[in-house]
Design an enzyme around this catalytic site. Structure first.
Site, PDB file in Angstrom:
ATOM      1  N   LYS A 283       0.815  -1.230   0.000  1.00 43.67           N
ATOM      2  CA  LYS A 283       0.000   0.000   0.000  1.00 43.67           C
ATOM      3  C   LYS A 283       0.848   1.281   0.000  1.00 43.67           C
ATOM      4  O   LYS A 283       0.471   2.266  -0.623  1.00 43.67           O
ATOM      5  CB  LYS A 283      -0.927   0.022   1.217  1.00 43.67           C
ATOM      6  N   ASP A 319      -9.820   2.619   2.630  1.00 42.60           N
ATOM      7  CA  ASP A 319      -9.806   2.023   3.971  1.00 42.60           C
ATOM      8  C   ASP A 319     -10.446   2.987   4.967  1.00 42.60           C
ATOM      9  O   ASP A 319     -11.243   2.593   5.806  1.00 42.60           O
ATOM     10  CB  ASP A 319      -8.363   1.718   4.420  1.00 42.60           C
TER      11      ASP A 319
HETATM   12  P1  NAP Z   1      -0.325  -3.510  11.329  1.00 42.58           P
HETATM   13  O1  NAP Z   1       0.032  -2.341  10.507  1.00 42.58           O
HETATM   14  O2  NAP Z   1       0.634  -4.640  11.439  1.00 42.58           O
HETATM   15  O3  NAP Z   1      -0.632  -2.973  12.817  1.00 42.58           O
HETATM   16  C1  NAP Z   1      -0.914  -3.876  13.840  1.00 42.58           C
HETATM   17  C2  NAP Z   1      -1.415  -3.120  15.054  1.00 42.58           C
HETATM   18  O4  NAP Z   1      -1.846  -4.102  16.005  1.00 42.58           O
HETATM   19  C3  NAP Z   1      -0.326  -2.291  15.755  1.00 42.58           C
HETATM   20  O5  NAP Z   1      -0.928  -1.177  16.356  1.00 42.58           O
HETATM   21  C4  NAP Z   1       0.152  -3.292  16.823  1.00 42.58           C
HETATM   22  O6  NAP Z   1       0.706  -2.660  17.950  1.00 42.58           O
HETATM   23  C5  NAP Z   1      -1.131  -3.937  17.222  1.00 42.58           C
HETATM   24  N1  NAP Z   1      -0.950  -5.232  17.855  1.00 42.58           N
HETATM   25  C6  NAP Z   1      -0.606  -6.402  17.236  1.00 42.58           C
HETATM   26  N2  NAP Z   1      -0.565  -7.383  18.149  1.00 42.58           N
HETATM   27  C7  NAP Z   1      -0.880  -6.837  19.345  1.00 42.58           C
HETATM   28  C8  NAP Z   1      -1.009  -7.352  20.655  1.00 42.58           C
HETATM   29  N3  NAP Z   1      -0.790  -8.639  20.927  1.00 42.58           N
HETATM   30  N4  NAP Z   1      -1.360  -6.514  21.651  1.00 42.58           N
HETATM   31  C9  NAP Z   1      -1.587  -5.213  21.391  1.00 42.58           C
HETATM   32  N5  NAP Z   1      -1.476  -4.652  20.187  1.00 42.58           N
HETATM   33  C10 NAP Z   1      -1.125  -5.462  19.168  1.00 42.58           C
HETATM   34  O7  NAP Z   1      -1.695  -4.167  10.874  1.00 42.58           O
HETATM   35  P2  NAP Z   1      -2.880  -3.488  10.035  1.00 42.58           P
HETATM   36  O8  NAP Z   1      -2.647  -3.680   8.594  1.00 42.58           O
HETATM   37  O9  NAP Z   1      -3.111  -2.132  10.534  1.00 42.58           O
HETATM   38  O10 NAP Z   1      -4.123  -4.446  10.406  1.00 42.58           O
HETATM   39  C11 NAP Z   1      -4.706  -4.430  11.702  1.00 42.58           C
HETATM   40  C12 NAP Z   1      -6.011  -5.243  11.685  1.00 42.58           C
HETATM   41  O11 NAP Z   1      -6.969  -4.612  10.846  1.00 42.58           O
HETATM   42  C13 NAP Z   1      -5.853  -6.666  11.151  1.00 42.58           C
HETATM   43  O12 NAP Z   1      -6.604  -7.538  11.939  1.00 42.58           O
HETATM   44  C14 NAP Z   1      -6.463  -6.596   9.759  1.00 42.58           C
HETATM   45  O13 NAP Z   1      -7.007  -7.830   9.340  1.00 42.58           O
HETATM   46  C15 NAP Z   1      -7.544  -5.567   9.972  1.00 42.58           C
HETATM   47  N6  NAP Z   1      -7.946  -4.896   8.724  1.00 42.58           N
HETATM   48  C16 NAP Z   1      -9.271  -4.942   8.394  1.00 42.58           C
HETATM   49  C17 NAP Z   1      -9.708  -4.318   7.245  1.00 42.58           C
HETATM   50  C18 NAP Z   1     -11.160  -4.381   6.898  1.00 42.58           C
HETATM   51  O14 NAP Z   1     -11.535  -4.063   5.761  1.00 42.58           O
HETATM   52  N7  NAP Z   1     -12.009  -4.770   7.817  1.00 42.58           N
HETATM   53  C19 NAP Z   1      -8.802  -3.638   6.418  1.00 42.58           C
HETATM   54  C20 NAP Z   1      -7.456  -3.591   6.784  1.00 42.58           C
HETATM   55  C21 NAP Z   1      -7.044  -4.243   7.949  1.00 42.58           C
HETATM   56  P3  NAP Z   1       2.296  -2.360  18.048  1.00 42.58           P
HETATM   57  O15 NAP Z   1       2.501  -1.061  17.329  1.00 42.58           O
HETATM   58  O16 NAP Z   1       2.538  -2.289  19.496  1.00 42.58           O
HETATM   59  O17 NAP Z   1       2.988  -3.525  17.376  1.00 42.58           O
END
Ligand code: NAP
Length: 492
Positions: A283, A319
């Site tokens: 992205k 998004d």
């Molecule tokens: P990302 O950039 O990897 O960010 C992950 C986030 O989760 C960070 O803030 C991370 O915190 C936190 N995190 C991960 N494990 C954790 C834990 N055990 N305890 C506390 N915080 C934790 O991921 P992303 O792309 O933003 O995606 C995040 C979620 O959104 C995913 O589940 C994804 O499937 C979902 N999503 C949904 C859609 C939709 O259309 N519904 C679209 C995009 C994404 P740290 O900074 O501390 O590591």
């Protein structure tokens, strides 16, 4: 045409498979080299007599992917017998074509296989095949990069005799679908996905039901999702169903892009591709390949939607609009301005939602496990921030989880303890695997209005569809397909 390749151990099993395949494929390929025993002439004659559909007889040497190591004279003798018996097509490898005696009732496919790479001199190989007297030229080469498909497409575009051109391997998968747009004579699609005869094949069910192969022609517009990994994306299911239901001549495929996404986008400008969805991990980098991006997309620094406007690639980000739309529905008519939002997370999704909430005038506080990331994002957006350990004391009208906490397999985890939920707080969770996360289930029990990650997912697909086609998307259908596919792939 769709060709079902049959790789059966005995002639009687091949006969049965042929009857099953004839109901759904246009032609079958009998891979005689896959037989456990050498096929006797009577057995072959019985198989070809009263065949239920046209047949290609193939008998590969081991050097070109054959299973049996019969000497060439023996191997070619079987092919000659097939010609004498009037098989519709006989496939013989380049280099052996002149060893067969032709008959008018059988067309000769002269084939070239390369299981290592897609050679740069593909056009020269094609010319050699034509010089060998091919009725049909066939080239099947390994794609080591998705860009290799373009060389195959060029051969198909310029072919002067009927041509079957495809790339093998996961990177070559798109050629098996898009080859039809470029004029390939047929694609090979196994009846049983567990029994492919070459790497990267798409099952007959998916070819027809998912990619709408029979409707693809030279006018078909191409769309797709760029990501890595991408094989399990549900976006092709959603968008192809939408195209089909509105009778739009378009196909949506997964583009697995390893390495630099900008190289891919530049190389594929000429196909052309009318629109992309872009997902992890491309992205951010894809921004550089855009001719134009909208301002919110620019501040987020990530593009997830690309529209090809007469050759100009225009990037946007659905998004944030998709998440905001889901949250606003939860607000039931009230606006976001001035609302206190606890945004949990500071990753890619949080970033998109944060800039969206800011643009909508919400009053936000970012909570994140890694406080430095919360502080950095909060500084960029211009809002408060705290560590996730302070979440219990949150005061908010809206809670938006954009972390992966609660995602499969850790389905019992939640970023917000139930005790911190109040019945009048709108709770949104971006996680969609599972759709009903622990956070959302707790929120429902407490009596909070909820908005799911599935809604966000469908919203962004609906918005992309509209961006590309200018038409209202069939939302209910897209939602149904998305929920079905998520239920099928849940926990994978
Ligand atoms: P990302 O950039 O990897 O960010 C992950 C986030 O989760 C960070 O803030 C991370 O915190 C936190 N995190 C991960 N494990 C954790 C834990 N055990 N305890 C506390 N915080 C934790 O991921 P992303 O792309 O933003 O995606 C995040 C979620 O959104 C995913 O589940 C994804 O499937 C979902 N999503 C949904 C859609 C939709 O259309 N519904 C679209 C995009 C994404 P740290 O900074 O501390 O590591």
């Amino acid at each position: 045409m769709i060709c079902a390749p049959l790789a059966e151990p005995t002639l009687s099993q091949a006969r049965r498979a042929m009857l099953t395949a004839a109901a759904r494929a246009d032609i079958v390929e009998l891979r005689l080299d896959q037989l456990d025993e050498f096929p006797d002439a009577d057995g072959l004659a019985a198989l070809l007599k009263d065949r239920p559909c046209p047949v290609i007889i193939t008998n590969r040497p081991a050097s070109e992917g054959g299973k049996n190591a019969w000497p060439d004279e023996v191997r070619l003798k079987v092919l000659q017998a097939a010609i004498e018996l009037g098989a519709d097509y006989v496939d013989v490898e380049l280099g052996f074509a002149d060893r067969l005696k032709r008959r008018p009732s059988t067309k000769i496919i002269v084939s070239y296989h390369n299981f290592t790479l897609t050679p740069l001199d593909l056009p020269a190989i094609y010319s050699r095949i034509v010089r060998a007297g091919a009725d049909v030229a066939k080239l099947a080469t390994m794609a080591n990069s998705i860009i290799d498909n373009l060389r195959m497409f060029e051969v198909l575009r310029h072919a002067s005799v009927p041509c079957i051109g495809l790339c093998m391997g996961e990177a070559g998968m798109i050629s098996r679908i898009l080859g039809r747009k470029l004029g390939t004579m047929l694609t090979y699609a196994p009846l049983d996905p567990a029994k492919p005869t070459a790497p990267g094949q798409v099952s007959l069910d998916d070819m027809v039901g998912l990619y709408n192969y029979r409707s693809i022609n030279s006018d078909t517009q191409v769309y797709g999702v760029i990501g890595n990994p991408i094989a399990h994306s549900i976006s092709p299911h959603i968008h192809n169903a939408a195209f089909r239901s509105l009778g739009i001549n378009a196909v949506y495929v997964p583009f697995k892009v390893e390495g630099d996404v900008c190289n891919f986008i530049e190389a594929f400008r000429g196909l052309p591709v009318q629109g992309y969805s872009i997902t992890i991990p491309h992205k951010q980098d894809a921004m550089r390949a855009m001719d134009e991006v909208d301002p919110v997309c620019r501040s987020i620094g990530a593009v997830n939607t690309v529209a090809n406007r007469k050759g100009r690639l225009v990037g946007s980000n659905t998004d944030w609009t998709a998440a905001i739309e889901a949250i606003e529905r939860g607000l039931d008519g009230e606006g976001l301005p001035g609302k206190r939002v606890a945004l949990i997370g500071a990753g890619g999704t949080a970033r998109a939602i944060a800039f969206g909430l800011k643009a909508k005038g919400a009053n936000m506080c970012i909570y994140n496990r890694t406080v430095d990331r919360a502080a950095k994002l909060a500084e960029e957006v211009g809002c408060e921030w705290r560590g996730l350990d302070e979440i219990e004391r949150l005061e908010a009208d809206i809670i938006a989880n954009s972390t992966s906490v609660g995602m499969h397999p850790n389905v019992d985890a939640t970023p917000v303890p139930r005790s911190a939920l109040r019945p009048d707080t709108v709770v949104f969770d971006a996680v969609y695997n599972p759709v009903w996360t622990r956070l959302l289930c707790d929120a429902e029990e407490v009596g909070c209005p909820t908005a799911t990650g599935l809604e966000m997912f469908v919203n962004q697909a609906v918005q992309q569809f509209k961006t590309w086609t200018g038409l209202e998307a069939p939302r209910e259908l897209m939602e149904l397909v998305a929920s079905e596919k998520l239920a099928e792939t849940a926990h994978h």
